[in-house]
Design a protein around this motif. Structure first.
Motif, short mmCIF file in Angstrom:
data_model
loop_
_atom_site.label_atom_id
_atom_site.label_comp_id
_atom_site.label_asym_id
_atom_site.label_seq_id
_atom_site.Cartn_x
_atom_site.Cartn_y
_atom_site.Cartn_z
N SER A 2 20.13 22.91 -48.14
CA SER A 2 20.30 22.20 -46.87
C SER A 2 21.19 23.01 -45.95
CB SER A 2 20.90 20.83 -47.11
OG SER A 2 22.27 20.94 -47.39
N TRP A 3 20.97 22.80 -44.69
CA TRP A 3 21.64 23.60 -43.69
C TRP A 3 22.33 22.62 -42.76
CZ3 TRP A 3 19.72 24.63 -38.42
CH2 TRP A 3 20.49 25.59 -37.77
N THR A 4 23.61 22.71 -42.66
CA THR A 4 24.37 21.70 -41.94
C THR A 4 24.95 22.26 -40.66
OG1 THR A 4 25.03 20.91 -44.10
CG2 THR A 4 26.16 19.96 -42.23
N VAL A 5 24.75 21.53 -39.59
CA VAL A 5 25.35 21.90 -38.31
C VAL A 5 26.37 20.84 -37.95
CG1 VAL A 5 24.95 22.28 -35.86
CG2 VAL A 5 23.24 22.99 -37.53
N THR A 6 27.56 21.25 -37.66
CA THR A 6 28.53 20.29 -37.18
C THR A 6 28.87 20.62 -35.74
OG1 THR A 6 29.44 20.37 -39.39
CG2 THR A 6 30.69 19.14 -37.76
N LEU A 7 28.63 19.68 -34.87
CA LEU A 7 28.97 19.89 -33.47
C LEU A 7 30.30 19.22 -33.21
CD1 LEU A 7 25.56 19.03 -31.82
CD2 LEU A 7 26.59 21.28 -32.01
N ASP A 8 31.30 20.01 -32.86
CA ASP A 8 32.59 19.35 -32.65
C ASP A 8 32.71 18.83 -31.23
OD1 ASP A 8 34.73 22.29 -32.43
OD2 ASP A 8 32.93 21.70 -31.36
N THR A 9 31.71 19.11 -30.40
CA THR A 9 31.75 18.53 -29.05
C THR A 9 31.03 17.19 -29.03
OG1 THR A 9 29.76 19.74 -28.51
CG2 THR A 9 31.83 20.73 -27.88
N PHE A 10 30.63 16.75 -30.17
CA PHE A 10 29.96 15.49 -30.35
C PHE A 10 30.80 14.36 -29.78
CE2 PHE A 10 26.29 14.86 -32.88
CZ PHE A 10 26.21 13.50 -32.97
N GLU A 11 30.19 13.49 -29.00
CA GLU A 11 31.02 12.53 -28.29
C GLU A 11 31.22 11.20 -29.00
OE1 GLU A 11 32.81 13.69 -26.11
OE2 GLU A 11 31.70 15.55 -25.90
N GLY A 12 30.46 10.95 -30.03
CA GLY A 12 30.76 9.76 -30.81
C GLY A 12 29.95 8.54 -30.47
N PRO A 13 30.14 7.49 -31.26
CA PRO A 13 29.32 6.29 -31.17
C PRO A 13 29.43 5.56 -29.83
CG PRO A 13 31.12 5.97 -32.73
CD PRO A 13 31.09 7.41 -32.37
N LEU A 14 30.63 5.54 -29.25
CA LEU A 14 30.79 4.83 -27.98
C LEU A 14 29.96 5.51 -26.90
CD1 LEU A 14 34.64 4.17 -28.04
CD2 LEU A 14 32.80 2.54 -28.50
N ASP A 15 29.98 6.83 -26.93
CA ASP A 15 29.22 7.61 -25.98
C ASP A 15 27.73 7.34 -26.13
OD1 ASP A 15 29.41 9.69 -23.94
OD2 ASP A 15 28.21 10.85 -25.35
N LEU A 16 27.29 7.28 -27.37
CA LEU A 16 25.87 7.01 -27.62
C LEU A 16 25.48 5.62 -27.12
CD1 LEU A 16 23.10 7.53 -28.79
CD2 LEU A 16 24.02 7.14 -31.07
N LEU A 17 26.32 4.63 -27.40
CA LEU A 17 26.04 3.27 -26.94
C LEU A 17 25.97 3.22 -25.43
CD1 LEU A 17 28.03 0.77 -29.18
CD2 LEU A 17 25.57 1.16 -29.08
N LEU A 18 26.93 3.85 -24.76
CA LEU A 18 26.93 3.83 -23.30
C LEU A 18 25.70 4.55 -22.76
CD1 LEU A 18 30.69 4.43 -22.48
CD2 LEU A 18 29.34 2.45 -21.83
N HIS A 19 25.31 5.59 -23.45
CA HIS A 19 24.10 6.30 -23.07
C HIS A 19 22.90 5.35 -23.11
CE1 HIS A 19 21.05 9.48 -23.04
NE2 HIS A 19 20.52 8.92 -24.11
N LEU A 20 22.81 4.56 -24.18
CA LEU A 20 21.69 3.62 -24.32
C LEU A 20 21.76 2.52 -23.25
CD1 LEU A 20 21.67 3.27 -28.23
CD2 LEU A 20 20.05 4.54 -26.80
N VAL A 21 22.96 2.04 -23.00
CA VAL A 21 23.13 0.97 -22.00
C VAL A 21 22.75 1.49 -20.63
CG1 VAL A 21 24.88 -0.40 -20.78
CG2 VAL A 21 24.91 -0.28 -23.28
N ARG A 22 23.25 2.68 -20.29
CA ARG A 22 23.00 3.24 -18.97
C ARG A 22 21.53 3.56 -18.78
NH1 ARG A 22 28.01 5.82 -18.26
NH2 ARG A 22 27.50 7.01 -20.11
N ARG A 23 20.94 4.13 -19.80
CA ARG A 23 19.56 4.57 -19.67
C ARG A 23 18.65 3.40 -19.35
NH1 ARG A 23 16.83 7.08 -24.82
NH2 ARG A 23 16.64 4.85 -25.21
N GLN A 24 19.00 2.23 -19.88
CA GLN A 24 18.13 1.07 -19.66
C GLN A 24 18.68 0.12 -18.63
OE1 GLN A 24 16.50 0.12 -23.94
NE2 GLN A 24 18.49 1.12 -23.97
N GLU A 25 19.73 0.56 -17.96
CA GLU A 25 20.37 -0.25 -16.92
C GLU A 25 20.67 -1.65 -17.42
OE1 GLU A 25 17.91 0.11 -13.47
OE2 GLU A 25 18.24 2.27 -13.33
N LEU A 26 21.24 -1.72 -18.60
CA LEU A 26 21.59 -3.02 -19.16
C LEU A 26 22.92 -3.49 -18.57
CD1 LEU A 26 20.79 -2.29 -22.92
CD2 LEU A 26 19.34 -3.44 -21.24
#
Lengths: 241, 206
Positions: A2-26
């Motif tokens: 297996s080949w693992t990539v770790t992105l340390d600029t990863f913004e985390g779960p809150l960022d992902l949730l906001l991304h989903l909220v914004r994308r759908q204009e919720l």
């Protein structure tokens, strides 16, 4: 393997949730938890498909989302309740999202200030040419899309099984012959079009280093950040070992 | 404008206007110079004098269409080129350019700036992700520092911004940070009902 990539600029779960909220204009105060949870989990799955290491925080958030949904579905237990039980089970999460969003915006403002500050130069400067353009910045989601694209293409290519080829000696012959054909030299970025296959490319590069060390060829760059040229050393000099 | 006694020691300088000395000091310093530092060279000048001379210089730069301006930053004055000149200056040299900050770095920095002194746990509570390495990066870049230890369990390290932070962001001091209220309006809808303010707030910056 297996080949693992770790992105340390990863913004985390809150960022992902906001991304989903914004994308759908919720409406952030009235997030449809079932919908957002399904989408969130779909993302986690995609992260894993792409072999991205998913940080523990992402699973914690997934659990939180499921817990919120479960609490909304369950009837309220009779008897003395903790005061929070009267609240919308989403309230704490929403509050966390808004707080995060506020700092995200503050960070954006700070970034603008920094940019504007960096455009004002103070002397003295060291004279050195500017690096090439940094280019566009991409979000993690765009990178994921790009990676999926590359991986999809990769799969369609038939896999060629080749015997291990391309010894360093062999490659130095290849390189010297190519250099003889082209006395003006070969640009470094064109070098690898001479051969096919990763192991041969590596051997070719090692061969180049060997030839430079032995003085058979030279690597030139007129100015920083311009093209790098490989040339045979003048005829009066001996050709390598 | 005025003949100034500070020049009396050097007859050749008597004809110079005092702000020219300020200009020369700032030019040579390159980095921000505080008023006391300038007073070391101009011992008879008061802080008001120096402020006035800076204003005079700035006015003459604007009126003369010159390349410079004097900005107030990190508790001092700095002679810098006008923002519009950046495209040309960038081609000459990139040496003054600090490297880019990643989004997570600048987000973390914002939290430290507005909530300082702040522990790593508080930062992580807001960001929702592990922030150990990004705090270390920010320390390595000199924009934050450990400012002490908290009272809580384990006496966690507390982080605060540095003078270099003010310099890099062109801020006079921490009160010069963009106001949180300004941003508040941008955050979708109102925070009023859902904001449980108390649990994270450290000491206020302003």
């Amino acid at each position: 393997v297996s080949w693992t990539v770790t992105l340390d600029t990863f913004e985390g779960p809150l960022d992902l949730l906001l991304h989903l909220v914004r994308r759908q204009e919720l409406d952030i105060h009235d997030i449809p938890i079932a919908l957002i949870t399904a989408q969130y989990l779909a993302y986690l799955e995609r992260f894993e498909q792409l072999n991205l290491t998913v940080a523990a925080e992402f699973f914690l958030m997934a659990v939180t989302l499921l817990q919120i949904k479960a609490r909304a579905l369950l009837p309220k237990p009779p008897g003395p309740e903790e005061p929070e039980d009267d609240e919308d089970p989403r309230a704490a999460l929403v509050s966390q999202l808004l707080k995060y969003e506020r700092f995200r915006l503050l960070a954006e403002r700070l970034g603008e200030l920094r940019e504007s500050r960096l455009r004002r130069h103070a002397g003295p400067c060291r004279l050195s040419p500017a690096p090439p353009d940094k280019g566009q910045e991409y979000s993690l989601y765009e990178l994921m899309a790009a990676l999926s694209g590359i991986l999809a293409v990769e799969v369609e290519q038939p896999h060629e099984v080749q015997p291990e080829e391309g010894s360093i000696e062999e490659m130095s012959d290849v390189l010297l012959r190519a250099l003889e054909r082209d006395p003006a030299g070969i640009a470094l970025e064109d070098l690898f079009s001479i051969v096919r296959g990763r192991s041969r490319m590596i051997a070719l590069f090692v061969a180049l280093l060997e030839l430079v060390r032995s003085g058979a060829c030279v690597v030139l760059q007129r100015r920083p950040f311009t093209r790098v040229w490989i040339q045979v050393t003048g005829d009066e000099q001996q050709r390598g070992t | 404008v005025a003949s100034v006694s500070v020049f009396s020691s050097d007859p050749a300088a008597r004809t110079l206007a005092p702000q020219v000395v300020v200009e020369a000091l700032l030019f040579v310093a390159g980095e921000p110079l505080s008023i006391p530092m300038m007073q070391a060279a101009l011992p008879e000048a008061t802080p008001q004098d120096i402020k006035r001379w800076v204003d005079l210089l700035n006015r003459s730069y604007t009126e003369g269409g010159r390349a410079f301006e004097i900005v107030e930053v990190a508790g001092g004055y700095q002679l810098v080129t006008r923002e519009e000149l950046d495209p040309w200056l960038k081609r000459l040299s990139a040496s003054r350019q600090a490297g880019p900050l990643t989004r997570s770095a600048i987000e973390t920095l914002a939290i430290v700036a507005y909530r300082q002194p702040v522990s790593r746990a508080e930062v992580e509570q807001i960001r929702g992700v592990d922030s150990h390495s990004v705090l270390r990066t920010l320390m390595a870049r000199g924009v934050i520092k450990v400012s002490g230890r908290g009272k809580g369990p384990g006496r966690p390290l507390l982080f605060a911004t540095t003078r270099a932070f003010l310099e890099q962001f062109g801020l006079r001091d921490l009160r010069d940070l963009p106001s949180e209220d300004e941003v508040e309006e941008l955050v979708e809808k109102s925070l009023a009902q859902t904001e449980d303010a108390a649990y994270l707030r450290g000491p206020e910056v302003r």
